[in-house]
Design an enzyme around this catalytic site. Sequence first.
Site, PDB file in Angstrom:
ATOM      1  N   LYS A   1       0.821  -1.182   0.275  1.00  0.00           N
ATOM      2  CA  LYS A   1      -0.056   0.002   0.024  1.00  0.00           C
ATOM      3  C   LYS A   1       0.977   1.362   0.082  1.00  0.00           C
ATOM      4  CE  LYS A   1      -2.416  -0.817   3.730  1.00  0.00           C
ATOM      5  NZ  LYS A   1      -1.726  -1.991   4.110  1.00  0.00           N
TER       6      LYS A   1
ATOM      7  N   THR B   1       3.836   1.601  -1.032  1.00  0.00           N
ATOM      8  CA  THR B   1       4.642   1.865  -2.381  1.00  0.00           C
ATOM      9  C   THR B   1       3.373   2.563  -3.428  1.00  0.00           C
ATOM     10  OG1 THR B   1       4.204  -0.336  -3.215  1.00  0.00           O
ATOM     11  CG2 THR B   1       6.133  -0.260  -1.897  1.00  0.00           C
TER      12      THR B   1
ATOM     13  N   ARG C   1       2.105   7.454   7.302  1.00  0.00           N
ATOM     14  CA  ARG C   1       2.473   7.214   8.648  1.00  0.00           C
ATOM     15  C   ARG C   1       4.110   7.373   8.814  1.00  0.00           C
ATOM     16  NH1 ARG C   1      -0.494   2.047  10.687  1.00  0.00           N
ATOM     17  NH2 ARG C   1       0.134   1.428   8.388  1.00  0.00           N
TER      18      ARG C   1
ATOM     19  N   LYS D   1      11.449  -5.898   7.278  1.00  0.00           N
ATOM     20  CA  LYS D   1      10.987  -4.910   6.651  1.00  0.00           C
ATOM     21  C   LYS D   1      10.966  -5.482   5.237  1.00  0.00           C
ATOM     22  CE  LYS D   1       9.813  -0.621   7.326  1.00  0.00           C
ATOM     23  NZ  LYS D   1       8.781  -0.088   8.104  1.00  0.00           N
TER      24      LYS D   1
ATOM     25  N   ALA E   1      -2.546  -0.149  13.710  1.00  0.00           N
ATOM     26  CA  ALA E   1      -3.672  -0.337  13.178  1.00  0.00           C
ATOM     27  C   ALA E   1      -4.848  -1.196  13.674  1.00  0.00           C
ATOM     28  CB  ALA E   1      -3.500  -0.618  11.553  1.00  0.00           C
TER      29      ALA E   1
ATOM     30  N   PHE F   1      -3.235  -1.877   7.232  1.00  0.00           N
ATOM     31  CA  PHE F   1      -3.885  -3.314   7.071  1.00  0.00           C
ATOM     32  C   PHE F   1      -4.798  -3.438   6.182  1.00  0.00           C
ATOM     33  CE2 PHE F   1      -2.617  -4.074  11.756  1.00  0.00           C
ATOM     34  CZ  PHE F   1      -1.280  -4.624  11.392  1.00  0.00           C
TER      35      PHE F   1
ATOM     36  N   PHE G   1       3.838  -8.159  -9.719  1.00  0.00           N
ATOM     37  CA  PHE G   1       5.168  -8.652  -9.435  1.00  0.00           C
ATOM     38  C   PHE G   1       5.733  -9.549 -10.699  1.00  0.00           C
ATOM     39  CE2 PHE G   1       4.119  -9.233  -4.622  1.00  0.00           C
ATOM     40  CZ  PHE G   1       4.177  -7.993  -4.287  1.00  0.00           C
TER      41      PHE G   1
ATOM     42  N   TRP H   1       6.889  -0.228  -8.580  1.00  0.00           N
ATOM     43  CA  TRP H   1       8.079  -0.640  -7.719  1.00  0.00           C
ATOM     44  C   TRP H   1       9.342  -0.719  -8.650  1.00  0.00           C
ATOM     45  CZ3 TRP H   1      11.141  -4.986  -7.929  1.00  0.00           C
ATOM     46  CH2 TRP H   1      11.996  -5.157  -6.437  1.00  0.00           C
TER      47      TRP H   1
END
Length: 789
Positions: free
Chosen positions: A243, A245, A267, A278, A494, A525, A613, A642
């Site tokens: 979300k 990205t 955020r 990460k 969240a 989320f 992807f 991406w």
Amino acid sequence: MVKCALCVHLIYSDIVQRSREELKAIRETNPGLKPTLAIIQVLYSDIPADFVSTQIGLNVMQICLPRQCTEEEVSDAANSETQIRVAFLIKQKLSSLFYSVRNAIKPQKDVDGANGGKLLGNYSFCHFEVFTEMFVAVVICQHVVRSNRRWIQEQQYQPWRLRPLKLQPLSPVPSDIEISRAQTPKPISQLAQEVGLLPEELEAYGNTKAKVHLSLLNRLQHQPNGKYVLVAGITPTPLGEGKSTVTIGLVQALSAHLKLNSFACLRQPSQGPTFGVKGKTAYSLYFFSIQFNLHLTGDIHAITAANNLVAAAIDARILHEATQSDKALYSRLVPSVNGVRCFSPIQMARLQRLGINKSDPSDLTPEEVRAFVRLDLDPEKVTWQRVIDTNDRFLRKITVGQANTEKGHARQTQFDIAVASEIMAILALTDGLADMRARLGRMVVGSSRNGQPITADDLGVTGALAVLMKDAIKPTLMQTLEGTPVFVHAGPFANIAHGNSSVLADKLALKLVGEEGFVVTEAGFGADIGMEKFFNIKCRTSGLKPDVVVLVATVRALKMHGGGPNVTAGVPLPKEYINENLQLVTDGCSNLKKHIQIAHLFGVPVVVALNAFKTDTQAEIDLVCRIAEASGASAAVQCHHWSRGGRGSVELAQAVKEVASQKNHFQFLYNLQDSIVEKIRTIAQKVYGADDIELSPEAQAKIDYYNQQGFGALPICMAKTHLSLSHMPEKKGVPTGFILPIRDIRASIGAGFIYPLVGTMSTMPGLPTRPCFYDIDLDPVTEEIKGLF
């Protein structure tokens, strides 16, 4: 000479008349503005202030300084008020003094609009007799009026002059840190100027980030808002579906490629996962991801300090009340200073809440003294926890107070991750300093032995909390790889909180982008959690209405919901997620359809963004887009931000632009006046698909207590797993036929919501077997950080 004097008189009369008219026009359009002329004189004959005031209509201040005046004296006299413009008058023979103090006056205060030798003071013509003091006065007044007019123009909304940075994506895609270092960012002051911020509204933290002052909201209060876009997602895998990205890719496409003003509002991430697990952002990256993911401008540290000050105050108060008499407590809480005893303002507020209308400490009766000094906090009912911004599973349950100095007052407590603090939720929902201070004071930290809620105001700590948070309330301005603006502010959990960036960042951005611009913000989320709370909590607080929802999906997540094997962070994906499987995708689209329906419950149109992807096939991508549009999405497009940056999201940006221009029918899911039980049931049935809810005896007792305390009209912030629409993380797709169990109910009164607990919620993450910190290091020669993404 007579002819020259006549010319001067005509010029003089014309200046007076035009100055009056311009000043009248300024006051008609800006009734709150009071243009003021400050005449700072050094060894100079008087300018007729009464004449200036009556003939021109300006407010006048006359300040006489000695020959030995300092820059500080001039600065204090000239720079105190926004609406003051300065004329610095000085004898010609003292011109050296003029040059020594001119830098003390801010450029915008100069009546001629420039601070560098053009101040009206050093008049070369004041030796000519025909230029009387009154003429000098009216010339000065003319400049004051015009200076105010320039100032008013500067305060208006400024069209953007954004200069995007060119991006040259590489294949294969390098690491985030390599991508970041390959691009040279604009100075943050340049970006601020390009998007219409004034220099005085910026508080730089180095060359690449800056705080933005909230005064911007007052300056642009009449500026219409831009379009408001929310990025949400389907039920995610443990890997996340991108979300953030998508948000960055979308604003890069809008600003850098479609030439539309746009702001991303995100955020601030917790530092904990930075050293745990990460994901990568690649070419949909914020500049200087190192700063973004570490300390940034210190907001989370401020929250940690404020939160833990409350925790320290709680335990200290319990100890002191347990070991001192009423008289001893009173003498220490209201000490005699230089023979005088008085209550502090926050103590006066506590007296008023107790119904004690007295201001002299000596007037209180013994019963009133006892009521004042005794909070009588029950150690077993303290709900406030300490926090730290590090993943540390061994702090999930601890014992404090074991030293001999604490006299046996040990108790069990825990640490939460810093972003789980109620102070973080308050930061995300507040609309200004006064509101933030009031919310901090309302935070309930526990209950007394007779069941009364104890607040931060009762502890007397509210003012100190506001001081710790006074800079954190300002959003941080950063930029993307393509030089487009980003606000980073707040980062509440969240699950036990609402999981959205701050109301203030959104409001600032909506003013800055202009009526035709776009503000894109993200909800944590899936849509069942972050989006539902965005609508029912954040939008209620802010009064803002979204124009469109961008719903992020991935083929990977849809295959999981279609029956694919479990996905685990750090473990290679099973073959089902690498090879084409149209049946898994088709079955998994039930989850996508459900999330589209959830958005439609609120009357907001949906654009599906399929985050593509390299393992996705075109057949899978086309299938998802067809099913999404057939399920009610206004549009469904694939995104390649991406690997390509903003250029990979142009199709998404075009779809968002088109859909956002359409009228929607935004509505809340429930009425605040509904009972707590009915609000919970509404969310469970309409959003999650549950048949009903089941309250534990403890949850029912809490509902009764909150109703008794007057908290029943607060919105609901459900705390449940993000890995399923239900309370069972293993149940994928669209679970049905289940009863949602409400184990407990808690309240964040300062933030302004009640949060039911569905199952067990961990508020302190742990580190995995192989955390990210194994790969992170610092080059001591170049000071470059290695291995951070």
